[in-house]
Design an enzyme around this catalytic site. Structure first.
Site, PDB file in Angstrom:
ATOM      1  N   GLU A  56      45.620  16.916  67.557  1.00 53.13           N
ATOM      2  CA  GLU A  56      44.711  15.761  67.717  1.00 53.13           C
ATOM      3  C   GLU A  56      45.189  14.735  68.738  1.00 53.13           C
ATOM      4  OE1 GLU A  56      45.516  17.102  64.811  1.00 53.13           O
ATOM      5  OE2 GLU A  56      43.560  18.000  64.370  1.00 53.13           O
TER       6      GLU A  56
ATOM      7  N   ASP B 223      37.499  12.313  58.902  1.00 52.80           N
ATOM      8  CA  ASP B 223      37.653  12.211  60.365  1.00 52.80           C
ATOM      9  C   ASP B 223      36.453  12.618  61.214  1.00 52.80           C
ATOM     10  OD1 ASP B 223      38.068  14.867  59.578  1.00 52.80           O
ATOM     11  OD2 ASP B 223      40.042  15.060  60.494  1.00 52.80           O
TER      12      ASP B 223
ATOM     13  N   ARG C  14      35.796  27.316  63.905  1.00 49.53           N
ATOM     14  CA  ARG C  14      36.740  28.230  64.566  1.00 49.53           C
ATOM     15  C   ARG C  14      36.053  29.478  65.107  1.00 49.53           C
ATOM     16  NH1 ARG C  14      42.583  27.612  61.735  1.00 49.53           N
ATOM     17  NH2 ARG C  14      42.113  25.785  60.468  1.00 49.53           N
TER      18      ARG C  14
ATOM     19  N   GLU D  71      35.316  25.659  58.182  1.00 50.82           N
ATOM     20  CA  GLU D  71      36.396  26.276  58.966  1.00 50.82           C
ATOM     21  C   GLU D  71      35.881  27.444  59.797  1.00 50.82           C
ATOM     22  OE1 GLU D  71      39.316  25.190  59.411  1.00 50.82           O
ATOM     23  OE2 GLU D  71      39.810  23.890  57.703  1.00 50.82           O
TER      24      GLU D  71
END
Ligand SMILES: *[C@@H]1O[C@H](CO)[C@@H](O)[C@H](O)[C@H]1NC(C)=O
Ligand SMILES: *[C@@H]1O[C@H](CO)[C@@H](O)[C@H](O)[C@H]1NC(C)=O
Length: 581
Positions: free
Chosen positions: A483, A346, A218, A214
Site C-alpha cells: 500500500e 479501507d 485478484r 478476494e
C-alpha cells in the site's frame, strides 16, 4: 439452388423428346375444362411454393455466409492472439505499437444496449526496464518467479523456506495475479509460461468456497487487466466464466452480497464466523464487474454491483464514514462496529473515487460521498503525534465513541487515492493531507531497523514518552504489503517529485536485506529485530501483483508508464479501462 437447375436440364435425345411432346398434347386435349383448370391451379400453387422455398433458402444461405465470414475474421484475430509465437511480436514489434484492433464483433459491447463510448482497442506494448532500479526490481521478480515455478507451480502461494506451497482457493493465484506485472515488465518467457497455464489449467469448476472480494480483485481483476493490455480474448472468456460463478453471491434479500460462494455449486453464504459481510469487501468489486459488463455488453454484472453502491449510499453514515460490517440479509450496518480506514474499511473510500473516475465522472453521488468521507476523516480520525507532530489516521470504536491512536499499514494507500482525487479536480486541501500522511507512513518504515513497516503502528498522543510511534509484539510482522509503495507511485506520477523514488528505493533495500531467501521472498514476523526477523515462510500473490509492480512503475523514467488518465487501477494493482460514462 443446385437441385432446381438439375430438374430443368433434360435429356439430350431431341427426337424422343418431340414424340413425347406430341402424345402429351393429345392427352391434354382429351381433358375436360374443369380438369384442365384444376391442373392449372395445382401447377400455379406448386410454382409459388417452390419459388417461396427457394427464396427463403437463399436468404438463409446469405446470412450464414455472412456469419461464417465474420467467424473467419474472429478466428483470424483469435489465432493471432492465441499463437504463443506472437508473444514476441507483442513485446518487440514496435511498428505496430499502439495499433488499434478491428472490432471483432460477437461478445463485444453492444453500444445500443449500453450507450457507452468504448475506449479504442489498443494492444499496449512495454519495452522492459530502462533504469538500473527497474532492473533490480525485475531481478527480484525473476528470483521470486523461479522459486514459485520450482516448488509451487499452479498453486496459490509459494512457501519459499520449506520449498512447498499453500492453496487458499486452488486457482493458481500467483500466476493470475501477476501476469500483468510480467507483461508490464516485458518478460517474454515468463509471460508465455503464465499465459499457457491460464489457458490450459485455470478452471473454475472447483468445489470450494471462495471469498467473493478476494477472487474478484485478484482473479477477475487480473484477467480483465491482461485482457485490456493484450486484447487476447482467451482471458476474457475465462473472466466471463468466473463472473457467472460469482454472481449468485448477490442473491441475498438486500442485494448486499454474501462474502463466500462455491464456484462449483454456485451457492453463496455469509462467512462461518459471522452473519455479516465486511463493508470494504462488498464495496470493492464494482470496478471489476462493471468493466466486464462494458466489455461484453451484458449489463447483469454491472447491475448487481451498482445496486450495492447505491444501497450503501442511502444508508446513514457518520460524516461519510462507515462501520466495517454490514448484514447481507437486512442490508444494515452493524451499529457498534469500528470505523477505520484500515482493514475492512479501507477500499470503500478508494472505490468511491475510482468508480467515479471509471464512469467518466458522471455519477455525482460517488464523488460527493468520497469528498464527504474525507471531511469526516479530517474531523474524526486525524490527530498529531507527540513530540514531532506527525499526522496520522486513527480508528473510532463502539460505533464512533472511542478514539484509538492505531493505524494499519493498509491505511497507507490513502495518500495515493487523495492525490488521484486532486489530479481530477477535487479539493486542493487533500494534497496537503496526502503529503503529510506520506511522511508519516514513511516514518513507520524508517523508524524500524529493518527499514520495513509493521502491520500496525500505534501513536503517542498523550506525551507519555519521547517516541512518536510504537509497535506491539503481535503487530510487528510485515507481509510484503504494497500500500505505501502504491501511494509513492501515485504521488510521484502526479507531482514528479523524485524524493518519492528515493524513499521507495530505501524500502526495496529493506525487502532485499530481510525478506529475500534462497527460493523467493518471505513474509516476516518481526520488523524490530534485524538479527531475528522470524521468517513466516509465505510469499503472498500480492507481492508479485502489487508490491513489485508499483516499485517497477515508481522507478520508471516515464512516470506515465501506466497513465492515470487512461487507466483506473483496481485494489490489487490491476489497470482497467476508464469509460466516458
Ligand atoms: C541493506 O543492505 C545494503 C547493502 O548491503 C546496505 O547498504 C543497507 O544499509 C541495508 N539496509 C538496511 C535497512 O539494513
Ligand atoms: C518532495 O517531497 C519531499 C517530501 O515530502 C519534500 O520535502 C520536498 O520539498 C518535495 N520537493 C519538491 C520540489 O516539492
Amino acid at each position: 439452388m443446385d437441385h432446381v437447375a438439375l430438374d430443368v436440364s433434360g435429356t439430350s435425345d431431341s427426337i424422343h423428346d418431340r414424340k413425347r411432346t406430341k402424345s402429351l398434347r393429345r392427352l391434354w386435349n382429351q381433358l375436360s375444362k374443369c380438369q384442365r383448370s384444376c391442373i392449372y391451379t395445382i401447377v400455379i400453387v406448386l410454382t409459388l411454393t417452390v419459388f417461396y422455398l427457394v427464396s427463403t433458402e437463399s436468404e438463409r444461405t446469405q446470412i450464414s455466409l455472412a456469419e461464417s465470414a465474420n467467424e473467419n475474421k474472429k478466428e483470424v484475430l483469435h489465432n493471432i492472439r492465441n499463437d504463443p509465437r506472437d508473444v514476441d511480436t507483442v513485446f518487440h514489434d514496435n511498428d505496430s505499437e499502439g495499433q488499434v484492433l478491428e472490432e471483432p464483433g460477437g461478445l463485444e459491447a453492444d453500444s445500443n444496449r449500453n450507450q457507452v463510448l468504448l475506449p479504442p482497442k489498443v494492444v499496449k506494448k512495454f519495452a522492459g526496464p530502462t533504469t538500473a532500479r527497474q532492473e533490480a526490481v525485475v531481478k527480484a521478480f525473476k528470483h521470486a518467479w523461479q522459486g514459485y515455478k520450482q516448488f509451487a507451480w499452479g498453486h496459490d502461494h509459494l512457501k519459499p523456506i520449506t520449498e512447498g506451497y499453500s492453496d487458499w482457493f486452488g486457482l493458481g493465484l500467483s500466476i493470475v495475479d501477476s501476469i500483468d506485472t510480467i507483461y508490464i515488465m516485458g518478460l517474454t518467457k515468463e509471460y508465455k509460461e503464465a499465459r499457457e497455464w491460464i489457458e490450459k489449467h485455470l478452471h473454475f469448476d472447483v468445489n470450494r468456497d471462495v471469498n467473493l472480494f478476494e477472487v474478484t480483485i485478484r482473479v477477475l481483476g487480473g484477467l480483465l487487466s491482461i485482457y485490456h493490455l493484450t486484447q487476447d480474448r482467451m482471458f476474457l472468456t475465462k473472466a466471463v466464466d468466473l463472473a457467472d460463478r460469482l454472481l449468485p453471491s448477490f442473491e441475498s434479500e438486500s442485494g448486499i452480497p454474501y462474502s463466500d460462494v462455491n464456484l462449483f455449486t454456485r451457492k453463496a453464504h455469509a462467512p462461518k464466523w459471522s452473519p455479516d459481510s465486511s463493508t470494504s469487501e462488498v464495496t470493492t468489486i464494482q470496478l471489476e464487474f462493471r468493466d466486464l459488463s462494458r466489455i461484453t455488453g451484458n449489463p447483469k454484472y454491472e447491475n448487481a454491483v451498482s445496486k450495492v453502491s447505491l444501497h450503501i449510499h442511502n444508508l446513514e453514515k457518520k460524516d461519510g464514514l462507515v462501520p466495517i460490517f454490514i448484514n447481507a440479509n437486512t442490508g444494515q450496518f452493524r451499529s457498534y462496529a469500528t470505523i477505520t480506514l484500515g482493514a475492512r474499511g479501507d477500499s470503500y473510500y478508494e472505490y468511491l473515487l475510482k468508480q467515479w473516475l471509471q464512469t467518466g465522472k458522471t455519477i455525482d453521488y460517488l464523488r460527493d460521498d468520497y469528498v464527504t468521507s474525507i471531511m469526516g476523516v479530517e474531523k474524526h480520525l486525524t490527530k498529531r503525534t507527540v513530540p514531532n507532530g506527525f499526522l496520522f489516521i486513527g480508528e473510532l470504536l463502539v460505533g464512533g465513541k472511542d478514539f484509538k491512536p492505531k493505524m494499519d499499514h493498509l491505511t497507507c494507500y490513502l495518500p495515493g487515492t487523495l492525490a488521484l482525487g486532486v489530479h481530477n479536480g477535487l479539493p486542493e486541501s487533500h494534497m496537503k493531507l496526502a503529503e503529510e500522511l506520506l511522511t508519516t507512513c514513511y516514518q513507520t518504515y524508517a523508524q524500524q531497523p529493518t527499514f520495513l513497516a509493521p502491520e500496525i503502528t500505534y501513536f503517542n498522543i498523550q506525551g507519555e514518552n519521547s517516541n512518536d510511534m510504537y509497535v506491539k509484539t503481535n503487530d510487528a510482522h510485515n507481509l510484503l504489503r504494497p500500500e505505501y509503495l502504491e501511494s509513492l507511485w501515485y504521488v510521484y506520477q502526479l507531482t514528479g517529485n523524485k524524493t518519492y523514488q528515493d524513499w521507495g528505493w530505501q524500502i526495496f533495500q529493506g525487502f532485499e536485506n530481510y525478506t529475500k531467501v534462497k527460493n523467493g521472498y518471505t513474509s516476516i514476523g518481526n520488523v524490530k529485530n534485524p538479527l531475528n526477523v522470524r521468517p513466516k515462510d509465505m510469499m503472498e500473490s500480492f507481492f508479485l501483483s502489487e508490491t513489485l509492480k508499483y516499485l517497477y512503475l515508481l522507478f520508471s523514467d516515464d512516470p506515465k508508464l501506466i497513465d492515470l488518465d487512461t487507466y483506473v487501477i483496481n485494489s490489487e494493482a490491476h489497470p482497467l479501462s476508464i469509460y466516458s460514462s
